[in-house]
Design a protein around this motif. Structure first.
Motif, PDB file in Angstrom:
ATOM      1  N   ALA A  36       4.320   2.655   1.638  1.00 15.85           N
ATOM      2  CA  ALA A  36       4.431   1.345   2.219  1.00 15.85           C
ATOM      3  C   ALA A  36       6.257   1.030   1.740  1.00 15.85           C
ATOM      4  N   TYR A  97       1.752   1.113   9.618  1.00 15.62           N
ATOM      5  CA  TYR A  97       3.187  -0.031   9.880  1.00 15.62           C
ATOM      6  C   TYR A  97       3.180  -0.331  10.719  1.00 15.62           C
ATOM      7  N   CYS A 206       3.427  -3.827   6.575  1.00 18.23           N
ATOM      8  CA  CYS A 206       1.697  -2.381   6.115  1.00 18.23           C
ATOM      9  C   CYS A 206       0.534  -2.923   6.082  1.00 18.23           C
TER      10      CYS A 206
END
Length: 266
Positions: A36, A97, A206
């Motif tokens: 992330a 994401y 995320c």
């Protein structure tokens, strides 16, 4: 049983990684947050300027198989199968994401998933998620056409289109907005309930989306909306318990025609 009761009553239950305290959580968190953070850096560098959502690819996920295997714990499977009332199929995960551009597109519109009559999605937030950071929202109201397919899908609606069908604006009790700190875990039935990812406007976020339904889903040709090949699934299932392996390789027991998965847009 509290989680199952929450799914039965409201279609959603919010908990956390700390409360679940499952084996492998530390490894999951370390690897997932590292990915992330990498995607956050890529986003700041303008790499995703034309995208509203980016999915982590199979090659990268295969370097972190423990992320994929994490929900194959017996406790998670017991929850899922108690709610479904049937043996569970694990359709792996989507590692998304989400870019904070405010657009009402794709899964940011109100919709229902159509793979099966009941489904369980287990969502893990890797960032803090508030009202402006793209939280999952679950609708608790029906409207004309909410239980009728339009072609192959239930109606897919913007906020404005939904309120037009309802004939009123949404009230606070009409929707569960699933905000929470990083490490929040959400169990939700995305087939029985209209839901959306509220468009993010403040910060990117995320999250991991783990997908479960029965091993004889209503529409198997809509399943398999993940990034893995059949060979990769076999590699991920290798060495797992019989129960976990049967969950992962559920498609191998379907008739040949039902195994053909048409390409599906995000």
């Amino acid at each position: 049983m509290d989680i199952v009761a929450g799914l039965e009553k409201n279609g959603v239950y919010i908990t956390s990684l700390d409360e679940l305290d499952l084996p492998g959580t530390t490894a999951l968190w370390t690897s997932a947050t590292e990915i992330a953070n990498t995607y956050s850096l890529r986003a700041r560098n303008g790499e995703f300027a034309d995208d509203y959502t980016v999915q982590v690819g199979a090659e990268e996920m295969m370097r972190h198989p423990h992320i994929v295997r994490w929900p194959l714990n017996d406790r998670i499977l017991d929850i899922v199968e108690t709610y479904l009332g049937l043996p569970a199929a694990y359709d792996t995960l989507n590692f998304f994401y989400t870019v904070a551009d405010g657009r009402q597109v794709a899964a940011r519109r109100w919709h229902r998933d159509v793979e099966d009559r009941r489904m369980v999605k287990v969502i893990v937030y890797l960032h803090d998620v508030d009202i402006d950071t793209g939280p999952l929202e679950i609708l608790h109201r029906s409207f004309p056409g909410s239980d009728t397919l339009e072609g192959a899908n239930f109606p897919v609606l913007t906020q404005e289109m939904l309120e037009e069908r309802l004939g009123t604006t949404l009230q606070s009790g009409d929707v569960t907005t699933c905000t929470g700190r990083a490490g929040t875990v959400i169990f939700t039935d995305v087939a029985s309930h209209y839901h959306r990812g509220r468009p993010a406007v403040a910060r990117d976020r995320c999250a991991l989306f783990y997908n479960f339904f029965s091993r004889t889903p209503l529409r198997p040709f809509f399943c398999g909306r993940h990034v893995f090949s059949r060979q990769q699934l076999a590699e991920l299932a290798a060495g797992q318990t019989d129960r976990a392996r049967d969950c992962m390789l559920w498609q191998s027991n379907l008739p040949l025609l039902a195994r053909i998965v048409p390409s599906a847009r995000l």
